[in-house]
Write a protein that holds these residues in place. Structure first.
Motif, PDB file in Angstrom:
ATOM      1  N   PRO A 134       0.798  -1.237   0.000  1.00 44.49           N
ATOM      2  CA  PRO A 134       0.000   0.000   0.000  1.00 44.49           C
ATOM      3  C   PRO A 134       0.826   1.281   0.000  1.00 44.49           C
ATOM      4  N   LEU A 135       2.037   1.230   0.598  1.00 44.37           N
ATOM      5  CA  LEU A 135       2.876   2.425   0.640  1.00 44.37           C
ATOM      6  C   LEU A 135       3.204   2.940  -0.750  1.00 44.37           C
ATOM      7  N   LEU A 136       3.374   2.020  -1.705  1.00 45.62           N
ATOM      8  CA  LEU A 136       3.790   2.390  -3.059  1.00 45.62           C
ATOM      9  C   LEU A 136       2.653   2.305  -4.077  1.00 45.62           C
ATOM     10  N   ALA A 137       1.491   1.809  -3.669  1.00 45.99           N
ATOM     11  CA  ALA A 137       0.382   1.617  -4.603  1.00 45.99           C
ATOM     12  C   ALA A 137      -0.007   2.931  -5.272  1.00 45.99           C
ATOM     13  N   GLY A 138      -0.173   2.886  -6.570  1.00 44.64           N
ATOM     14  CA  GLY A 138      -0.550   4.058  -7.353  1.00 44.64           C
ATOM     15  C   GLY A 138       0.620   4.846  -7.889  1.00 44.64           C
ATOM     16  N   LEU A 139       1.797   4.709  -7.267  1.00 43.81           N
ATOM     17  CA  LEU A 139       2.965   5.502  -7.663  1.00 43.81           C
ATOM     18  C   LEU A 139       3.657   4.914  -8.891  1.00 43.81           C
ATOM     19  N   LYS A 140       4.196   5.786  -9.712  1.00 42.68           N
ATOM     20  CA  LYS A 140       5.013   5.354 -10.854  1.00 42.68           C
ATOM     21  C   LYS A 140       6.481   5.474 -10.432  1.00 42.68           C
ATOM     22  N   HIS A 141       6.893   4.545  -9.585  1.00 43.88           N
ATOM     23  CA  HIS A 141       8.256   4.582  -9.055  1.00 43.88           C
ATOM     24  C   HIS A 141       9.186   3.794  -9.978  1.00 43.88           C
ATOM     25  N   ALA A 142      10.469   3.935  -9.747  1.00 45.41           N
ATOM     26  CA  ALA A 142      11.461   3.423 -10.695  1.00 45.41           C
ATOM     27  C   ALA A 142      11.797   1.948 -10.510  1.00 45.41           C
ATOM     28  N   ASN A 143      11.286   1.309  -9.463  1.00 42.23           N
ATOM     29  CA  ASN A 143      11.549  -0.119  -9.287  1.00 42.23           C
ATOM     30  C   ASN A 143      10.479  -0.916 -10.035  1.00 42.23           C
ATOM     31  N   ARG A 144      10.812  -1.380 -11.227  1.00 39.88           N
ATOM     32  CA  ARG A 144       9.851  -2.035 -12.124  1.00 39.88           C
ATOM     33  C   ARG A 144      10.197  -3.509 -12.353  1.00 39.88           C
ATOM     34  N   LEU A 145      10.849  -4.162 -11.389  1.00 41.63           N
ATOM     35  CA  LEU A 145      11.292  -5.538 -11.606  1.00 41.63           C
ATOM     36  C   LEU A 145      10.130  -6.499 -11.851  1.00 41.63           C
ATOM     37  N   GLU A 146       8.998  -6.285 -11.181  1.00 43.72           N
ATOM     38  CA  GLU A 146       7.842  -7.149 -11.423  1.00 43.72           C
ATOM     39  C   GLU A 146       7.412  -7.071 -12.885  1.00 43.72           C
ATOM     40  N   GLN A 147       7.378  -5.842 -13.422  1.00 44.43           N
ATOM     41  CA  GLN A 147       6.977  -5.657 -14.808  1.00 44.43           C
ATOM     42  C   GLN A 147       8.034  -6.201 -15.776  1.00 44.43           C
ATOM     43  N   VAL A 148       9.308  -6.048 -15.422  1.00 44.38           N
ATOM     44  CA  VAL A 148      10.383  -6.580 -16.262  1.00 44.38           C
ATOM     45  C   VAL A 148      10.252  -8.092 -16.410  1.00 44.38           C
ATOM     46  N   MET A 149      10.106  -8.785 -15.293  1.00 41.43           N
ATOM     47  CA  MET A 149      10.040 -10.240 -15.327  1.00 41.43           C
ATOM     48  C   MET A 149       8.734 -10.717 -15.964  1.00 41.43           C
ATOM     49  N   ALA A 150       7.636 -10.022 -15.688  1.00 39.56           N
ATOM     50  CA  ALA A 150       6.355 -10.389 -16.289  1.00 39.56           C
ATOM     51  C   ALA A 150       6.394 -10.188 -17.804  1.00 39.56           C
ATOM     52  N   SER A 151       6.986  -9.087 -18.260  1.00 40.84           N
ATOM     53  CA  SER A 151       7.058  -8.810 -19.696  1.00 40.84           C
ATOM     54  C   SER A 151       7.839  -9.891 -20.426  1.00 40.84           C
ATOM     55  N   GLN A 152       8.956 -10.335 -19.823  1.00 47.80           N
ATOM     56  CA  GLN A 152       9.739 -11.379 -20.472  1.00 47.80           C
ATOM     57  C   GLN A 152       8.982 -12.701 -20.500  1.00 47.80           C
ATOM     58  N   SER A 153       8.293 -13.018 -19.420  1.00 49.89           N
ATOM     59  CA  SER A 153       7.497 -14.246 -19.376  1.00 49.89           C
ATOM     60  C   SER A 153       6.411 -14.227 -20.441  1.00 49.89           C
ATOM     61  N   LEU A 154       5.750 -13.089 -20.604  1.00 50.22           N
ATOM     62  CA  LEU A 154       4.703 -12.960 -21.615  1.00 50.22           C
ATOM     63  C   LEU A 154       5.292 -13.017 -23.021  1.00 50.22           C
ATOM     64  N   ALA A 155       6.454 -12.381 -23.216  1.00 48.45           N
ATOM     65  CA  ALA A 155       7.108 -12.429 -24.528  1.00 48.45           C
ATOM     66  C   ALA A 155       7.458 -13.865 -24.902  1.00 48.45           C
ATOM     67  N   ASP A 156       7.872 -14.654 -23.913  1.00 53.50           N
ATOM     68  CA  ASP A 156       8.190 -16.065 -24.173  1.00 53.50           C
ATOM     69  C   ASP A 156       6.955 -16.843 -24.633  1.00 53.50           C
ATOM     70  N   GLN A 157       5.765 -16.349 -24.247  1.00 49.22           N
ATOM     71  CA  GLN A 157       4.503 -16.985 -24.652  1.00 49.22           C
ATOM     72  C   GLN A 157       3.958 -16.398 -25.957  1.00 49.22           C
ATOM     73  N   GLY A 158       4.645 -15.373 -26.489  1.00 50.43           N
ATOM     74  CA  GLY A 158       4.212 -14.763 -27.738  1.00 50.43           C
ATOM     75  C   GLY A 158       3.311 -13.559 -27.572  1.00 50.43           C
ATOM     76  N   TYR A 159       3.234 -13.006 -26.358  1.00 51.41           N
ATOM     77  CA  TYR A 159       2.380 -11.851 -26.104  1.00 51.41           C
ATOM     78  C   TYR A 159       3.223 -10.593 -25.930  1.00 51.41           C
ATOM     79  N   GLU A 160       2.713  -9.486 -26.463  1.00 56.27           N
ATOM     80  CA  GLU A 160       3.382  -8.199 -26.283  1.00 56.27           C
ATOM     81  C   GLU A 160       3.081  -7.609 -24.915  1.00 56.27           C
ATOM     82  N   ASP A 161       1.924  -7.966 -24.357  1.00 58.88           N
ATOM     83  CA  ASP A 161       1.509  -7.440 -23.058  1.00 58.88           C
ATOM     84  C   ASP A 161       0.558  -8.448 -22.424  1.00 58.88           C
TER      85      ASP A 161
END
Length: 274
Positions: A134-161
């Motif tokens: 909750p402390l960080l919810a809503g913020l566009k902060h610079a720690n995007r590791l969840e999105q980095v790893m999720a994006s690669q996992s989705l790319a491996d499945q053939g999805y852009e997003d």
């Protein structure tokens, strides 16, 4: 790269954005003559800085924005650009604590904006869940590791997003966009109390709802509700509003209400509207 008040073209060795992700950022669309919906971006940046106790002076930010706009008008008067403006907390001492802050570093990166396809988007579902914070919810902060790893996992499945959910099930967002589901003539968008980014297009969409252009509700949404919705769309600053054609290979229904949203948003892109 532009660094406010400096001729440097690189980050300092002790830059806290690089060391800890201790920064906020905005990604804006430069539309040939202006930054689209810029006030919503600066409002979110200042609000986020206050929440994270980053000592960002609004006048310093405005001076940097003036420099950015002057550069864009000179170098990109006929272009569409992705403009990333970030605020990095500055502390002289080593370590995580920030009791001795100095003026934050303001950095701008300018790149060509991606083209947005008029075709519906096919989304996957990320196997990587978002953590509750909750402390960080809503913020566009610079720690995007969840999105980095999720994006690669989705790319491996053939999805852009793809969609990202909390471990308990509710849908929060995609790796780079907010989500909307049309259910019984009401646009539902996920609550962002525990995770996710409160996007500027989401803010615009909720403001337009207050003006009576459509009905909206911030809700807890499940994947099943999205599968059964009358329509699903996503939004971010660079691609605007996009219809979702399928989720994990399951076709979704379409609605003329999406075209209505897109037209209203296109009107908002005009220089006089921004």
């Amino acid at each position: 790269m532009l660094v406010h008040g400096s001729d440097r073209q690189t980050l300092a060795p002790n830059d806290r954005a690089a060391l800890y992700g201790d920064a906020l950022f905005e990604t804006l669309l430069w539309s040939q003559t202006h930054l689209v919906l810029a006030p919503l971006h600066w409002q979110r940046l200042l609000s986020g800085a206050a929440r994270l106790q980053i000592t960002l002076d609004p006048q310093v930010l405005q001076a940097f924005v003036t420099d950015i706009e002057a550069t864009l008008k000179t170098q990109a008067s006929d272009k569409f650009c992705a403009v990333r403006v970030s605020v990095h907390r500055s502390v002289d001492a080593r370590g995580y604590a920030f009791s001795d802050q100095t003026t934050p570093e303001l950095v701008c990166l300018i790149n060509t904006a991606p083209m947005s396809s008029p075709r519906p988007v096919d989304l996957g579902v990320s196997p990587i869940h978002l953590a509750r914070q909750p402390l960080l919810a809503g913020l566009k902060h610079a720690n995007r590791l969840e999105q980095v790893m999720a994006s690669q996992s989705l790319a491996d499945q053939g999805y852009e997003d793809g969609l990202m959910c909390l471990e308990t099930g509710p849908v929060v967002c995609t790796t780079r966009a907010n989500v909307y589901a049309l259910i019984d003539d009401v646009w539902h968008t996920p609550l962002l109390n525990d995770a996710g980014v409160a996007g500027t297009r989401r803010a615009w969409f909720l403001q337009e709802s207050e003006q009576g252009f459509w009905q909206t509700k911030e809700s807890e949404l499940t994947l099943d509700q999205l599968y059964q919705a009358d329509a699903v769309m996503i939004s971010n600053a660079l691609r605007g509003f996009q219809e979702v054609g399928s989720i994990a290979g399951r076709p979704l229904r379409a609605s003329p209400q999406i075209a209505r949203v897109k037209q209203r948003y296109a009107d908002a892109l005009a220089p006089e509207a921004c």
